[in-house]
Motif scaffolding. Sequence first.
Motif, PDB file in Angstrom:
ATOM      1  N   ARG A  73       0.825  -1.210   0.000  1.00  0.00           N
ATOM      2  CA  ARG A  73       0.000   0.000   0.000  1.00  0.00           C
ATOM      3  C   ARG A  73       0.857   1.258   0.000  1.00  0.00           C
ATOM      4  O   ARG A  73       0.543   2.240  -0.674  1.00  0.00           O
ATOM      5  CB  ARG A  73      -0.923  -0.009   1.225  1.00  0.00           C
ATOM      6  N   LEU A  74       1.961   1.227   0.736  1.00  0.00           N
ATOM      7  CA  LEU A  74       2.855   2.384   0.799  1.00  0.00           C
ATOM      8  C   LEU A  74       3.881   2.397  -0.334  1.00  0.00           C
ATOM      9  O   LEU A  74       4.720   3.294  -0.396  1.00  0.00           O
ATOM     10  CB  LEU A  74       3.593   2.391   2.145  1.00  0.00           C
ATOM     11  N   GLN A  75       3.816   1.388  -1.210  1.00  0.00           N
ATOM     12  CA  GLN A  75       4.728   1.260  -2.351  1.00  0.00           C
ATOM     13  C   GLN A  75       6.189   1.189  -1.904  1.00  0.00           C
ATOM     14  O   GLN A  75       7.091   1.719  -2.552  1.00  0.00           O
ATOM     15  CB  GLN A  75       4.524   2.415  -3.343  1.00  0.00           C
ATOM     16  N   LEU A  76       6.403   0.521  -0.779  1.00  0.00           N
ATOM     17  CA  LEU A  76       7.763   0.340  -0.282  1.00  0.00           C
ATOM     18  C   LEU A  76       8.370  -0.972  -0.761  1.00  0.00           C
ATOM     19  O   LEU A  76       9.594  -1.152  -0.702  1.00  0.00           O
ATOM     20  CB  LEU A  76       7.767   0.370   1.254  1.00  0.00           C
ATOM     21  N   ALA A  77       7.549  -1.889  -1.199  1.00  0.00           N
ATOM     22  CA  ALA A  77       8.030  -3.168  -1.719  1.00  0.00           C
ATOM     23  C   ALA A  77       7.016  -3.700  -2.714  1.00  0.00           C
ATOM     24  O   ALA A  77       5.820  -3.381  -2.636  1.00  0.00           O
ATOM     25  CB  ALA A  77       8.249  -4.178  -0.592  1.00  0.00           C
ATOM     26  N   SER A  78       7.484  -4.492  -3.645  1.00  0.00           N
ATOM     27  CA  SER A  78       6.602  -5.058  -4.665  1.00  0.00           C
ATOM     28  C   SER A  78       6.082  -6.412  -4.227  1.00  0.00           C
ATOM     29  O   SER A  78       6.591  -7.024  -3.271  1.00  0.00           O
ATOM     30  CB  SER A  78       7.356  -5.212  -5.984  1.00  0.00           C
ATOM     31  N   GLU A  79       5.072  -6.905  -4.936  1.00  0.00           N
ATOM     32  CA  GLU A  79       4.542  -8.240  -4.660  1.00  0.00           C
ATOM     33  C   GLU A  79       5.634  -9.302  -4.767  1.00  0.00           C
ATOM     34  O   GLU A  79       5.740 -10.203  -3.936  1.00  0.00           O
ATOM     35  CB  GLU A  79       3.410  -8.571  -5.637  1.00  0.00           C
ATOM     36  N   ALA A  80       6.454  -9.182  -5.815  1.00  0.00           N
ATOM     37  CA  ALA A  80       7.488 -10.195  -6.042  1.00  0.00           C
ATOM     38  C   ALA A  80       8.519 -10.186  -4.915  1.00  0.00           C
ATOM     39  O   ALA A  80       8.967 -11.246  -4.461  1.00  0.00           O
ATOM     40  CB  ALA A  80       8.168  -9.960  -7.387  1.00  0.00           C
ATOM     41  N   GLU A  81       8.903  -9.000  -4.469  1.00  0.00           N
ATOM     42  CA  GLU A  81       9.893  -8.912  -3.392  1.00  0.00           C
ATOM     43  C   GLU A  81       9.354  -9.531  -2.105  1.00  0.00           C
ATOM     44  O   GLU A  81      10.078 -10.228  -1.385  1.00  0.00           O
ATOM     45  CB  GLU A  81      10.277  -7.446  -3.165  1.00  0.00           C
ATOM     46  N   ILE A  82       8.072  -9.276  -1.824  1.00  0.00           N
ATOM     47  CA  ILE A  82       7.479  -9.839  -0.612  1.00  0.00           C
ATOM     48  C   ILE A  82       7.331 -11.348  -0.735  1.00  0.00           C
ATOM     49  O   ILE A  82       7.600 -12.099   0.213  1.00  0.00           O
ATOM     50  CB  ILE A  82       6.134  -9.159  -0.318  1.00  0.00           C
ATOM     51  N   ALA A  83       6.914 -11.821  -1.903  1.00  0.00           N
ATOM     52  CA  ALA A  83       6.777 -13.263  -2.100  1.00  0.00           C
ATOM     53  C   ALA A  83       8.118 -13.964  -1.916  1.00  0.00           C
ATOM     54  O   ALA A  83       8.202 -15.041  -1.304  1.00  0.00           O
ATOM     55  CB  ALA A  83       6.199 -13.551  -3.479  1.00  0.00           C
ATOM     56  N   ASP A  84       9.179 -13.385  -2.445  1.00  0.00           N
ATOM     57  CA  ASP A  84      10.509 -13.967  -2.270  1.00  0.00           C
ATOM     58  C   ASP A  84      10.871 -14.056  -0.791  1.00  0.00           C
ATOM     59  O   ASP A  84      11.428 -15.058  -0.316  1.00  0.00           O
ATOM     60  CB  ASP A  84      11.557 -13.140  -3.022  1.00  0.00           C
ATOM     61  N   ALA A  85      10.548 -12.976  -0.043  1.00  0.00           N
ATOM     62  CA  ALA A  85      10.881 -12.956   1.385  1.00  0.00           C
ATOM     63  C   ALA A  85      10.046 -13.964   2.166  1.00  0.00           C
ATOM     64  O   ALA A  85      10.549 -14.629   3.076  1.00  0.00           O
ATOM     65  CB  ALA A  85      10.681 -11.552   1.939  1.00  0.00           C
ATOM     66  N   VAL A  86       8.757 -14.070   1.823  1.00  0.00           N
ATOM     67  CA  VAL A  86       7.890 -15.045   2.498  1.00  0.00           C
ATOM     68  C   VAL A  86       8.407 -16.459   2.263  1.00  0.00           C
ATOM     69  O   VAL A  86       8.465 -17.284   3.189  1.00  0.00           O
ATOM     70  CB  VAL A  86       6.438 -14.911   2.002  1.00  0.00           C
ATOM     71  N   ALA A  87       8.774 -16.752   1.015  1.00  0.00           N
ATOM     72  CA  ALA A  87       9.283 -18.085   0.702  1.00  0.00           C
ATOM     73  C   ALA A  87      10.539 -18.386   1.513  1.00  0.00           C
ATOM     74  O   ALA A  87      10.701 -19.486   2.052  1.00  0.00           O
ATOM     75  CB  ALA A  87       9.567 -18.194  -0.794  1.00  0.00           C
ATOM     76  N   ALA A  88      11.424 -17.394   1.623  1.00  0.00           N
ATOM     77  CA  ALA A  88      12.639 -17.595   2.403  1.00  0.00           C
ATOM     78  C   ALA A  88      12.326 -17.724   3.883  1.00  0.00           C
ATOM     79  O   ALA A  88      12.900 -18.562   4.590  1.00  0.00           O
ATOM     80  CB  ALA A  88      13.601 -16.425   2.174  1.00  0.00           C
ATOM     81  N   GLN A  89      11.373 -16.916   4.369  1.00  0.00           N
ATOM     82  CA  GLN A  89      11.021 -16.914   5.781  1.00  0.00           C
ATOM     83  C   GLN A  89      10.455 -18.258   6.226  1.00  0.00           C
ATOM     84  O   GLN A  89      10.764 -18.759   7.305  1.00  0.00           O
ATOM     85  CB  GLN A  89      10.009 -15.804   6.056  1.00  0.00           C
ATOM     86  N   LEU A  90       9.637 -18.869   5.371  1.00  0.00           N
ATOM     87  CA  LEU A  90       8.991 -20.133   5.725  1.00  0.00           C
ATOM     88  C   LEU A  90       9.693 -21.352   5.128  1.00  0.00           C
ATOM     89  O   LEU A  90       9.206 -22.474   5.261  1.00  0.00           O
ATOM     90  CB  LEU A  90       7.536 -20.123   5.255  1.00  0.00           C
TER      91      LEU A  90
END
Length: 587
Positions: A73-90
């Motif tokens: 919402r704040l345009q601080l990160a993209s969907e792809a960047e967050i998906a990559d981080a979620v995959a790494a996190q879990l």
Amino acid sequence: MAVSDDRSDPAVGPDQDPLGAAVGPHAGADPGSRRRRRLGELLVDAGVLSEADLARALGASDSTERLGATLIRLQLASEAEIADAVAAQLALPRVDPAAEVVDPRALERVPLRIADRHEVLPLRLEGAVLVLATADPSDVVALDDVRTAGSLRSVRPVVATPTELRIARRRAYRSDVADEVMEEFEPEDTDPEDVGEDDDQPVIRLVNALLSDAVTARASDVHLEPDTQGLNVRVRVDGLLRHTRRLPRSLGRQVVSRLKIMAKVDIAERRLPQDGRAVTRVDGQEVDLRLSTMPTMHGETVVLRLLPKGADRVELEQLGLTATALRSLLDSLERPQGLVLVTGPTGSGKTSTLYAALAAAADPTRNVLTLEDPVEVQLEGVNQTQVDPRIGLTFARGLRHVLRQDPDVVLVGEIRDAETAKLAVEASFTGHLVLATLHTNDAPSAVARMIDLGADPFLVASSLLLVLAQRLARRVCARCATADEPTPELVERLGLRPERLATATLRRGEGCTTCDDSGTLGRTAVSEVLPIDGTLRDLVVERASERQLAGQARRAGVRTLRADAIDRALVGTITLAEALRVTPDPG
């Protein structure tokens, strides 16, 4: 994307990871075997966020919004960047659903309504375990719903972005909704003129499904064409029409009536052509619909132009122009006055190029106004007017009044007649930068066309800065590209020498799920940029022919549309056959 940053997880049970995603039967991972890093920490370490950006996001969201949604919402990160981080996190796989081969047995286990509700996509069955693509593996409710609906022992999530999932889901389930509606439809149930607004009505669900399929397929237009047997549905993708389905006549009439209601045109009028407009939501995306009806022997044909809102605007640097051509165009846009023409047939991307040029020309020190038919994209800081010949607001009349609004830059959607041509040239000669489109085959013929329309040759020569002619060519799908071997006839017709072919990388698409077996995915602009220099100005004043103007352009080093298309084919962006198809033969 609803992903937690661990702020609201009060405890981590033996069967949950720190994000709340059940792991026992769902993920098959041991939560105690490794330390789960927080999403914010991962994004900072990856350089996606600064510490200050993370603090801003944490402070901007309330207890009901996950960190991932706040960042987007704040345009601080993209969907792809967050998906990559979620995959790494879990410690879960990160997948591209478009590249996956979806198992029909997996789709049968999970109804579309469940997949849509939870924004997931079943990929395949591995025994009694379902591999499920999701944007939010922490959504235990979604995983349990899918497991229960499919009578599955467990669900193993993999990570994708919401946009990737939405597109892949519509492709995978493409025919399901329409087929279900057609199976339950009974002709006597509904009168074609009594289609209301109840979303549960079969015809409304069917129209929504047809629009969803079209948007998912990246269609620019939907054609509904009646014949003696029923209603044919075709969509135009990357410039070419393809057949998608046939509807029974009785259902087809209701579909047409529903579209008329949406576009606010007379549902009972079937003898005269009608035009209308509607705004609707398709898979969560707002889409502008332009409807046109035309009576035929077997009923009314309907054509819908689809204009998804929020689509990325093309930048000038993305047009694929050579460095010299791009510099010439930018130089023209920086001038305080003059005329810049963009030319090509309908569907050649002229409007997108004009918007890109307008964005480059607009700044806070300039008053920018447009006259368009219709206004397709709303531009911030630009005063846009839609012409309406029904009330007398034509391009010519609008241009006369626009010039009284103290403009610096004026965009004229199309020069259609002598009056508009004369006014555009005069406006560009008297202190305004004018951008306009024209229908001609190539750049040199646009100059002659302006004079044919009655514009004064001296004024044209003095005011015209540059002409950009373009076509759109279908790109070879990168996922299924393979080496191409052109026929001798094609090589001869394009005039290619053996030494050029020896160093070329010719490609064609074999067809895959990503490109709907078409072998092409998306389009690229093929361009011819003609700056107007002193020699050309002299020829214009002398009313030189198109052939003379074209000859001088070639001597000045201007690359033809055909030459530009061949260059793109030789590096594998498009096929040689496509280069021949979309460009005119050099004169």
